[in-house]
Write an enzyme that holds these catalytic residues in place. Structure first.
Site, short mmCIF file in Angstrom:
data_model
loop_
_atom_site.label_atom_id
_atom_site.label_comp_id
_atom_site.label_asym_id
_atom_site.label_seq_id
_atom_site.Cartn_x
_atom_site.Cartn_y
_atom_site.Cartn_z
N GLY A 127 -64.89 53.53 -28.10
CA GLY A 127 -64.01 55.30 -27.92
C GLY A 127 -62.88 54.44 -28.16
CB THR A 161 -71.00 53.06 -34.08
OG1 THR A 161 -70.35 53.88 -35.33
CG2 THR A 161 -72.76 52.53 -34.88
CD GLU A 244 -64.21 44.49 -36.36
OE1 GLU A 244 -63.15 44.63 -37.00
OE2 GLU A 244 -64.89 45.13 -35.62
#
Lengths: 392, 375
Positions: A127, A161, A244
Site C-alpha cells: 500500500g 497488485t 530492487e
C-alpha cells in the site's frame, strides 16, 4: 554471461538450475513457459517448495531463513529461477515487507510475521501509491491518527497488485501532517479483513485483472502493528525500494521472451531481414545490459550499503525498455495470428489449432507498457541519473 | 567474478593518462593536426619508452607480453585524448599480423623495431569499390624468383602515409587471400597520402609489380587476419569508450557553465534528460567493451568472433548517439574546429566505419542463429 563468471559461480548456477527444474512441478513451469500468468495456487505452491528448501528468502538474515549468499549468487538464483519458468516468491513478501520487518521491526513483529511471510501463508499487498501520489510518493495523504491502543486509518491506496488475494497490506500512512512531507510518514501493517477495508478491481487494457484500489474507512489498526518508529516510514520505504536495484533489469524475462520469439519465429526471422535486424539489436543490447548488471553487482560488494549508483537507474531504464521491445517482437512475428482477442486457446472442432502465442502476445505487449511506468517511471530514472552526473 | 582492473592495469592506465594530460592537451593536438606529419614523433618515442608499442608482443621480440586487457586500458586513454599517432596501424594491425602469421625470422626482424618505435607498419587491405568483406580484393600476387610481386591498389590505409613496411592482402594464383610484406621504399610502390576525416593520417597505395615476400607461409591467411581483427575491434571498442566518456563530461561541464536566460542551461529538464540518456549509452558501451575483452579469451572461435562484433555494434550505435548529442547540447561551439567536442564526433564516426559498420555488423551477428539461445 558465462564469460564473466568464475568456475564456482557457474557451478552455483548449475546447482540452481538443477534444483528449479527438478523440484518445481513441470505443469507450473510449462504454463509460464507458454506465456500464461501463474495462478494464486501456482505461486503459493512454488513458494512453499522453495521455502522448504531454504530457497525462498536467501537475502534475509540467517536466523529467519537467509543464506548469506553474495549479491552475485542472489542474482544467479533469481535469474535461473526466471529462466526455469518458476514463479518467483511473492515480491511483496520476500523483497519488500520481509526485509523491512527483519531490519526495523520489533522481535515480536518478527516472530509474528516473518515465518508466515517466507512461506506465503500470509499474502502481502503493497500500500504505497495513491491517486495523487505516484512518482511523488511522499505527497501521500492516507492518514493514521492515534486513538488509545489503535491507529484510525482513512484514505485510499491504488495500483495495489494482486490485492484481491491479499491477507495483509503494508502501508505508508501520514502520522504527522504538520512536518515536512517525508518526516510525517509511518509504516504500518494492516489486516485486510479489518472492518472498513474495501478492495475494488482496476481492469487494465490487456483485459486482465491484476491491480486494485484499496479504500480505508475508519479502519482500526492496533498500534503494535507499527513497524519501527512512528514517522520513520520514509526511511524504511527507501530501504525497501533500494532492494530492487538489479532485479528491475529483468534480464531473465528479456532472455525468455527472446528465446520464445526465436523458437516461434524461426521461419519469419530467416525470411525477413528487417525483423532479424531488430532481433539482433535487441540481443546485443541485452548482452550489454547483462554485463551492466554484473558490473553493478561487482561494485555493490565494494561500496558501502545505500550508496546511490546512477548505473542502477540504467538497469531499470533500459531493462524495462528491452522487456517491452522483446514483447513487441513476438507480436510482430505472429502477425495477423495475434489479432483476435481470446480468453482460451481452445477452438471448436474442425478449426485449425491456434499458433502458440496467439492468445498472449498482444495482451502481454499491452500489459508491459507498465514496465516503464512502475518502480520509478523512466523519467524519474533519467532525473536520478541527471542529478548524479550534473550534481544539482 | 572479478571485473575490476588489476593493480598493474590501473597503474598502466594512470601512467598513460598522466603522460597525455601533461603533453597532449587539445591545443597541442590541434597543432599536430596541421603539422606535416600529422602526429608526433616525440610522443611516439615516449610511447616506446613506456613499452606501449610492443605491449602485446612476446618478450623475446622486444614486447611486454601483455594481453587484451592492457591493450584496452591504453586504447581507452588514447580515446579520451584523441591520440593521433598510428598505434592501431603499426602495433595492433601491422605488428599483430606479423606476430600471428609471420615466420620466426620475420618476427625477429620486424617486431623489435616496432616495439622500439623505429619501424612503422600499415595493413593495406581495403580496395577502391570495396565495402567490408576481406575477400573482395583484386590485388594480385605473382610468384617471382624466391619471392613475389604484387599489383593492385589499396585505399584508406591507416598509417599508409608513413609506413616503412606494408602488410598487404593479395590474391594468390590459387585464388586464396594471402598476406605479403612490401617495403615502402621499394620500386613499384606509390602513395597518395592524406588525412582521414578524423585527422589520423593514411594513404592510398598503388603497387605495380612491387617486390614482396609472403608473411609466413603463402597460404590462406583469412583466419589469421580475422583473429587479429578480433583484437583490433576490441581495441577500437575501448578507444570509442574513452572518447564517449570524454564527450559526456565535456557536455556536462558545458551545461553547468553556459548561462542563458539567466541560468546555467543545466537547469532545463529537457537537457538534463538528454545528458542522462548519453550516460545510459556510455554505460552500456562500457559493459560491451568489457564483454569483448572477456570474449577474446574464449575457446570457441565462432562465438568469440560474434561476441566481439556484437560489442562493436553496440558501441558504434552508442557512440553515434553520444557524439551527435554532445555536439547538439554544445550548440554552435560544438561545430567549431577550435573546440574539442566535434573532433570526438569525427573520430567516433571513423571508428564506426572501420572494419565493419553498424549494418554489416547487424548482419554478421544476426547470422547463424544470432547471439542468444532459442527455446
Amino acid at each position: 554471461m558465462e564469460l564473466a563468471l568464475s568456475k564456482e559461480d557457474r557451478a552455483f548456477a548449475e546447482e540452481m538450475r538443477a534444483f528449479f527444474t527438478s523440484e518445481i512441478p513441470a505443469e507450473i513451469r510449462d504454463r509460464l513457459a507458454r506465456g500464461l500468468h501463474p495462478s494464486k495456487a501456482d505461486i503459493v505452491a512454488s513458494q512453499r517448495i522453495l521455502n522448504e528448501h531454504g530457497m525462498a528468502v536467501p537475502h534475509w538474515p540467517l536466523e529467519w531463513g537467509g543464506r548469506e549468499w553474495t549479491p552475485l549468487q542472489r542474482h544467479i538464483w533469481s535469474e535461473e529461477m526466471t529462466l526455469a519458468h518458476v514463479p518467483h516468491p511473492l515480491v511483496f513478501n520476500t523483497a519488500m515487507v520481509g526485509p523491512v520487518i527483519a531490519t526495523f521491526g520489533s522481535q515480536e513483529l518478527k516472530e509474528r510475521f516473518l515465518p508466515k511471510t517466507a512461506s506465503a501463508e500470509i499474502w502481502w499487498s503493497q500500500g504505497f501509491s495513491e491517486p495523487n501520489a505516484g512518482s511523488d510518493l511522499a505527497s501521500l495523504k492516507t492518514s493514521a491518527v492515534r486513538d488509545g491502543d489503535n491507529y484510525i486509518v482513512n484514505g485510499q491506496k491504488t495500483w495495489t497488485t494482486l490485492a484481491q488475494y491479499g491477507d495483509w497490506i503494508f502501508c505508508l500512512v501520514r502520522t504527522d501532517p504538520t512536518v515536512a512531507q517525508q518526516r510525517g510518514i509511518s509504516f504500518v501493517l494492516i489486516d485486510m479483513r479489518s472492518p472498513g477495508v474495501t478492495v475494488r478491481p482496476i481492469h487494465l487494457i490487456d483485459g486482465g485483472y491484476e491491480v486494485n484500489e484499496v479504500f480505508f474507512d475508519n479502519v482500526e489498526v492496533p498500534a503494535d502493528q507499527l513497524v519501527g518508529e512512528e514517522n520513520k516510514g520514509w526511511t524504511y520505504a527507501k530501504f525497501l525500494l533500494g532492494n530492487e536495484r538489479t532485479s528491475n533489469a529483468g534480464i531473465g524475462v528479456i532472455k525468455n521472451r527472446i528465446a520464445r520469439a526465436k523458437r516461434l519465429g524461426g521461419e519469419v526471422i530467416s525470411a525477413e531481414p528487417l525483423l532479424r535486424a531488430r532481433l539482433t539489436r535487441l540481443e546485443v543490447e541485452t548482452m550489454a545490459l547483462e554485463m551492466t548488471v554484473l558490473r553493478v553487482l561487482a561494485r555493490e560488494s565494494s561500496m558501502p550499503a545505500g550508496t546511490p549508483d546512477p548505473v542502477s537507474s540504467v538497469l531499470k531504464l533500459r531493462g524495462s525498455e528491452l522487456q517491452q521491445d522483446a514483447a513487441e517482437l513476438l507480436l510482430d512475428i505472429l502477425g495477423p495470428a495475434a489479432l483476435p482477442f481470446r480468453k482460451e486457446r481452445t477452438v471448436p472442432d474442425g478449426f485449425a489449432a491456434l499458433d502458440e502465442g496467439a492468445v498472449d502476445a498482444m495482451p502481454t505487449y499491452f500489459n508491459w507498457r507498465k514496465a516503464s511506468i512502475y518502480a520509478g517511471s523512466n523519467e524519474v530514472q533519467r532525473q536520478i541519473i541527471a542529478k548524479a552526473i550534473l550534481k544539482f | 567474478m572479478d571485473l575490476d582492473l588489476t593493480d598493474e592495469q590501473r597503474l598502466l592506465g594512470d601512467t598513460v593518462n598522466g603522460l597525455l594530460e601533461k603533453r597532449y592537451d587539445a591545443n597541442t593536438r590541434l597543432q599536430l593536426l596541421s603539422s606535416a606529419d600529422g602526429w608526433s614523433r616525440d610522443m611516439w618515442h615516449r610511447y616506446a619508452e613506456l613499452g606501449l608499442l610492443g605491449l602485446t608482443f612476446e618478450e623475446q621480440y622486444g614486447g611486454a607480453g601483455m594481453g587484451a586487457g592492457e591493450l584496452s586500458v591504453v586504447l581507452e586513454s588514447f580515446g579520451r585524448a584523441l591520440v593521433l599517432e598510428p598505434v592501431l596501424a603499426t602495433v595492433v594491425l601491422g605488428g599483430g599480423l606479423v606476430a600471428a602469421a609471420g615466420s620466426a625470422e620475420q618476427k625477429a626482424e620486424l617486431l623489435p623495431g616496432v616495439a622500439a618505435g623505429e619501424t612503422l607498419l600499415a595493413f593495406a587491405y581495403t580496395e577502391p569499390g570495396m565495402r567490408w568483406s576481406l575477400t573482395g580484393i583484386s590485388t594480385a600476387a605473382t610468384p617471382a624468383g624466391n619471392g613475389w610481386t604484387l599489383s593492385g591498389q589499396k585505399s584508406a590505409v591507416f598509417g599508409g602515409d608513413a609506413a616503412d613496411r606494408f602488410v598487404v592482402t593479395a590474391r594468390t594464383p590459387d585464388g586464396e587471400v594471402g598476406l605479403f610484406l612490401v617495403d615502402g621504399a621499394a620500386g613499384g610502390v606509390r602513395r597518395d597520402a592524406y588525412a582521414m576525416q578524423d585527422g589520423q593520417r593514411g594513404a592510398d597505395v598503388l603497387f605495380a609489380d612491387a617486390p614482396a615476400v609472403a608473411l609466413g607461409e603463402p597460404a590462406d591467411a583469412l583466419e589469421a587476419i580475422e583473429s587479429v581483427l578480433d583484437v583490433a575491434i576490441t581495441a577500437l571498442c575501448a578507444e570509442a569508450v574513452g572518447a564517449m566518456d570524454r564527450m559526456l563530461w565535456l557536455t556536462v561541464d558545458y551545461l553547468k557553465t553556459r548561462v542563458q536566460f539567466g541560468h546555467p542551461i543545466s537547469v532545463f529538464q529537457t537537457l538534463q534528460h538528454r545528458a542522462a540518456d548519453m550516460f545510459v549509452s556510455l554505460e552500456q558501451a562500457r559493459s560491451m567493451a568489457l564483454v569483448a575483452r572477456l570474449a577474446l579469451g574464449a575457446d570457441d572461435v565462432a562465438q568469440r568472433r560474434k561476441t566481439v562484433r556484437a560489442a562493436k555494434l553496440q558501441i558504434d550505435v552508442a557512440a553515434r548517439h553520444v557524439a551527435q548529442e554532445a555536439v547538439q547540447l554544445h550548440g554552435g561551439i560544438g561545430m567549431t574546429m577550435e573546440y574539442p567536442v566535434g573532433h570526438y564526433l569525427k573520430r567516433t564516426t571513423v571508428i564506426a566505419k572501420t572494419f565493419a559498420d553498424i549494418d554489416a555488423l547487424t548482419e554478421l551477428v544476426g547470422a547463424d542463429g544470432g547471439l542468444l539461445p532459442s527455446g
